[in-house]
Design a protein around this motif. Structure first.
Motif, PDB file in Angstrom:
ATOM      1  N   MET A  38       0.810  -1.198   0.000  1.00 50.11           N
ATOM      2  CA  MET A  38       0.000   0.000   0.000  1.00 50.11           C
ATOM      3  C   MET A  38       0.853   1.262   0.000  1.00 50.11           C
ATOM      4  SD  MET A  38      -2.908  -1.047  -0.329  1.00 50.11           S
ATOM      5  CE  MET A  38      -3.631   0.554  -0.142  1.00 50.11           C
ATOM      6  N   HIS A  39       1.119   1.789  -1.176  1.00 50.98           N
ATOM      7  CA  HIS A  39       1.717   3.106  -1.294  1.00 50.98           C
ATOM      8  C   HIS A  39       0.873   4.000  -2.180  1.00 50.98           C
ATOM      9  CE1 HIS A  39       5.478   2.336   0.759  1.00 50.98           C
ATOM     10  NE2 HIS A  39       5.523   1.175   0.151  1.00 50.98           N
ATOM     11  N   PHE A  40      -0.383   3.579  -2.450  1.00 46.35           N
ATOM     12  CA  PHE A  40      -1.078   4.250  -3.514  1.00 46.35           C
ATOM     13  C   PHE A  40      -2.231   5.127  -3.079  1.00 46.35           C
ATOM     14  CE2 PHE A  40      -3.445   0.421  -2.964  1.00 46.35           C
ATOM     15  CZ  PHE A  40      -4.754   0.788  -3.165  1.00 46.35           C
ATOM     16  N   LEU A  41      -2.606   5.134  -1.783  1.00 48.76           N
ATOM     17  CA  LEU A  41      -3.771   5.905  -1.402  1.00 48.76           C
ATOM     18  C   LEU A  41      -3.388   7.352  -1.149  1.00 48.76           C
ATOM     19  CD1 LEU A  41      -5.537   3.356   0.897  1.00 48.76           C
ATOM     20  CD2 LEU A  41      -6.054   3.944  -1.446  1.00 48.76           C
ATOM     21  N   PRO A  42      -4.171   8.313  -1.662  1.00 47.05           N
ATOM     22  CA  PRO A  42      -3.768   9.705  -1.622  1.00 47.05           C
ATOM     23  C   PRO A  42      -4.145  10.415  -0.343  1.00 47.05           C
ATOM     24  CG  PRO A  42      -5.767   9.488  -2.872  1.00 47.05           C
ATOM     25  CD  PRO A  42      -5.344   8.093  -2.496  1.00 47.05           C
ATOM     26  N   SER A  43      -3.628  11.669  -0.186  1.00 48.51           N
ATOM     27  CA  SER A  43      -3.986  12.506   0.942  1.00 48.51           C
ATOM     28  C   SER A  43      -3.903  13.972   0.583  1.00 48.51           C
ATOM     29  CB  SER A  43      -3.105  12.180   2.121  1.00 48.51           C
ATOM     30  OG  SER A  43      -3.488  12.986   3.205  1.00 48.51           O
ATOM     31  N   ILE A  44      -3.540  14.821   1.546  1.00 48.50           N
ATOM     32  CA  ILE A  44      -3.617  16.245   1.351  1.00 48.50           C
ATOM     33  C   ILE A  44      -2.438  16.769   0.563  1.00 48.50           C
ATOM     34  CG2 ILE A  44      -4.750  16.395   3.573  1.00 48.50           C
ATOM     35  CD1 ILE A  44      -2.180  17.860   4.452  1.00 48.50           C
ATOM     36  N   SER A  45      -2.553  17.983   0.096  1.00 46.40           N
ATOM     37  CA  SER A  45      -1.547  18.561  -0.780  1.00 46.40           C
ATOM     38  C   SER A  45      -0.360  19.086  -0.006  1.00 46.40           C
ATOM     39  CB  SER A  45      -2.194  19.701  -1.571  1.00 46.40           C
ATOM     40  OG  SER A  45      -1.234  20.414  -2.289  1.00 46.40           O
ATOM     41  N   GLU A 169       2.566   0.177  -8.039  1.00 43.71           N
ATOM     42  CA  GLU A 169       2.292  -0.997  -7.214  1.00 43.71           C
ATOM     43  C   GLU A 169       1.558  -2.116  -7.935  1.00 43.71           C
ATOM     44  OE1 GLU A 169       3.527  -1.513  -4.311  1.00 43.71           O
ATOM     45  OE2 GLU A 169       4.446   0.486  -4.302  1.00 43.71           O
ATOM     46  N   LEU A 170       1.199  -1.908  -9.191  1.00 37.94           N
ATOM     47  CA  LEU A 170       0.437  -2.929  -9.904  1.00 37.94           C
ATOM     48  C   LEU A 170       1.178  -4.258  -9.940  1.00 37.94           C
ATOM     49  CD1 LEU A 170      -1.967  -3.830 -11.537  1.00 37.94           C
ATOM     50  CD2 LEU A 170      -0.915  -2.825 -13.580  1.00 37.94           C
ATOM     51  N   ASN A 172       3.174  -5.415  -7.738  1.00 33.89           N
ATOM     52  CA  ASN A 172       3.046  -6.025  -6.410  1.00 33.89           C
ATOM     53  C   ASN A 172       1.682  -6.670  -6.224  1.00 33.89           C
ATOM     54  OD1 ASN A 172       5.597  -5.433  -5.442  1.00 33.89           O
ATOM     55  ND2 ASN A 172       4.981  -3.440  -4.619  1.00 33.89           N
ATOM     56  N   PHE A 173       0.641  -6.021  -6.711  1.00 30.30           N
ATOM     57  CA  PHE A 173      -0.694  -6.600  -6.587  1.00 30.30           C
ATOM     58  C   PHE A 173      -0.752  -7.966  -7.266  1.00 30.30           C
ATOM     59  CE2 PHE A 173      -2.344  -1.982  -6.791  1.00 30.30           C
ATOM     60  CZ  PHE A 173      -2.105  -1.812  -5.442  1.00 30.30           C
ATOM     61  N   VAL A 174      -0.157  -8.041  -8.438  1.00 35.18           N
ATOM     62  CA  VAL A 174      -0.165  -9.301  -9.174  1.00 35.18           C
ATOM     63  C   VAL A 174       0.662 -10.348  -8.444  1.00 35.18           C
ATOM     64  CG1 VAL A 174       0.492 -10.414 -11.335  1.00 35.18           C
ATOM     65  CG2 VAL A 174      -0.560  -8.147 -11.385  1.00 35.18           C
ATOM     66  N   ARG A 175       1.850  -9.968  -8.020  1.00 38.74           N
ATOM     67  CA  ARG A 175       2.741 -10.918  -7.359  1.00 38.74           C
ATOM     68  C   ARG A 175       2.166 -11.415  -6.036  1.00 38.74           C
ATOM     69  NH1 ARG A 175       6.831  -7.989  -7.311  1.00 38.74           N
ATOM     70  NH2 ARG A 175       6.656  -7.127  -5.214  1.00 38.74           N
ATOM     71  N   GLU A 176       1.524 -10.529  -5.282  1.00 39.29           N
ATOM     72  CA  GLU A 176       0.998 -10.900  -3.962  1.00 39.29           C
ATOM     73  C   GLU A 176      -0.412 -11.479  -4.043  1.00 39.29           C
ATOM     74  OE1 GLU A 176       3.036 -10.923  -1.701  1.00 39.29           O
ATOM     75  OE2 GLU A 176       4.579  -9.497  -2.324  1.00 39.29           O
ATOM     76  N   ASN A 177      -0.950 -11.628  -5.262  1.00 39.15           N
ATOM     77  CA  ASN A 177      -2.235 -12.291  -5.483  1.00 39.15           C
ATOM     78  C   ASN A 177      -3.398 -11.524  -4.858  1.00 39.15           C
ATOM     79  OD1 ASN A 177      -3.714 -14.375  -6.674  1.00 39.15           O
ATOM     80  ND2 ASN A 177      -3.749 -15.573  -4.795  1.00 39.15           N
ATOM     81  N   ILE A 178      -3.305 -10.210  -4.834  1.00 38.93           N
ATOM     82  CA  ILE A 178      -4.341  -9.348  -4.276  1.00 38.93           C
ATOM     83  C   ILE A 178      -5.255  -8.863  -5.392  1.00 38.93           C
ATOM     84  CG2 ILE A 178      -4.801  -7.152  -3.120  1.00 38.93           C
ATOM     85  CD1 ILE A 178      -2.158  -7.513  -1.666  1.00 38.93           C
ATOM     86  N   ARG A 179      -6.521  -8.979  -5.159  1.00 40.30           N
ATOM     87  CA  ARG A 179      -7.506  -8.463  -6.112  1.00 40.30           C
ATOM     88  C   ARG A 179      -7.917  -7.058  -5.701  1.00 40.30           C
ATOM     89  NH1 ARG A 179     -13.723 -10.575  -7.063  1.00 40.30           N
ATOM     90  NH2 ARG A 179     -14.281  -8.970  -8.604  1.00 40.30           N
ATOM     91  N   ILE A 180      -7.867  -6.118  -6.621  1.00 40.98           N
ATOM     92  CA  ILE A 180      -8.199  -4.733  -6.337  1.00 40.98           C
ATOM     93  C   ILE A 180      -9.548  -4.384  -6.952  1.00 40.98           C
ATOM     94  CG2 ILE A 180      -7.494  -2.317  -6.609  1.00 40.98           C
ATOM     95  CD1 ILE A 180      -5.647  -3.975  -4.830  1.00 40.98           C
ATOM     96  N   SER A 181     -10.404  -3.777  -6.150  1.00 44.80           N
ATOM     97  CA  SER A 181     -11.675  -3.240  -6.630  1.00 44.80           C
ATOM     98  C   SER A 181     -11.814  -1.821  -6.092  1.00 44.80           C
ATOM     99  CB  SER A 181     -12.855  -4.094  -6.157  1.00 44.80           C
ATOM    100  OG  SER A 181     -12.733  -5.440  -6.601  1.00 44.80           O
TER     101      SER A 181
END
Length: 323
Positions: A38-45, A169-170, A172-181
């Motif tokens: 998880m490095h992809f969720l955004p926040s403040i400017s 991170e895409l 990583n998602f594939v390698r770690e077998n995580i499904r993203i919705s």
């Protein structure tokens, strides 16, 4: 709600954080390990120089803390399942309102972005624990539809961080077998981000590990409204009759139709606030609620275990009575 790389001082009150960060669980019985996801969720400017200039400091500081606990190179004891928790009674779907990042930063005299970066680290740990303890679905509230009322420059920055992070991170998602919705009103997102989300969902759709559902530009009220609109169109087109409308049909039109387990078993909200804040309003009808006093960046393994203990001690009647 969340952000990317910001410099952090030595952590306080992280409780079990160092213990869980040190463990390197054997996850061969589970198809995802969820490290460094998880490095992809955004926040403040904040200016880009504040985002990327001191990212290495966070890693160095964490390594120093870890070595002070067990010493460099020391063997780590592997704990697969916490004592006192019943594997057969674990929730299948956990939802989280991640609250308190800015307050965490203010208490330490830091810019808000530092709190959001600490929150990302907490989320990464929670994802790893969900995988390790065989929780099937984790839904997190990342960006509310109400957040669009923030200044445009801030929102634009958040969207660019979101897009950049998914790209990085895409793999990583594939390698770690995580499904993203991703659920929410995607029509408000930048076109490039909409396409990236669609591509990411398509690439990871057959992954069988943890399903991570990210609520972005999401509103529980909007979710119900769009479901009603969809059903109304079907009635108008003669596909169904008004008397065909029931609970099951509405469930199929909600955005959580992306998962096999649309109803969270457990909702966790941090920071001591006692509300659900327009999150999964239909889906929370019989969800068990747990309100943690910890601010989200302080929420670690011990807090999650406490929430799961509380959940397992409850009897879920769904409107019925004890036999």
């Amino acid at each position: 709600m969340l952000s990317l790389q910001f410099s952090l001082p030595p952590f306080e009150n992280r409780r079990s954080r160092s213990k869980s960060k040190l463990a390197s669980p054997n996850l061969h019985d589970r198809s995802c390990s969820c490290r460094n996801v998880m490095h992809f969720l955004p926040s403040i400017s904040l200016p880009k120089s504040r985002i990327f200039a001191t990212a290495a400091d966070v890693v160095v500081e964490e390594k120093k803390r870890n070595e002070s606990v067990i010493g460099p190179g020391a063997p780590v004891k592997k704990e697969i399942f916490p004592a006192g928790l019943r594997r057969e009674s674990m929730p299948k779907h956990v939802a989280v309102v991640m609250d308190g990042n800015v307050r965490w930063a203010r208490k330490r005299g830091l810019p808000p972005g530092s709190g959001h970066e600490a929150g990302v680290r907490s989320l990464r740990e929670l994802i790893e624990l969900c995988c390790k303890w065989e929780i099937r679905v984790l839904t997190v509230f990342a960006f509310s539809s109400d957040n669009w009322f923030r200044p445009k420059v801030e929102v634009d920055f958040l969207m660019s961080l979101f897009e950049k992070g998914i790209k990085e991170e895409l793999e990583n998602f594939v390698r770690e077998n995580i499904r993203i919705s991703v659920i929410g009103d995607s029509s408000k997102l930048p076109k490039s981000l909409q396409k990236l989300i669609t591509d990411t969902e398509e690439i990871t759709k057959n992954n069988s590990g943890l399903q991570l559902i990210v609520a972005a530009s999401y509103s529980g009220q909007y979710d119900i409204v769009q479901a009603c609109q969809s059903i109304a169109h079907k009635v108008k087109d003669g596909v169904i009759q008004p008397e065909d409308i029931n609970k099951s049909l509405i469930e199929q039109e909600l955005e959580t139709n992306c998962t096999e387990f649309p109803y969270p078993d457990l909702l966790i909200r941090t920071s001591g606030e006692l509300r659900v804040s327009n999150f999964l309003l239909w889906q929370l009808a019989y969800t068990e609620l747990f309100f943690a006093r910890s601010l989200w960046p302080d929420f670690g393994e011990a807090d999650f275990v406490e929430a799961l203990h509380s959940y397992q001690q409850r009897q879920r009647h769904y409107g019925g009575r004890d036999p």
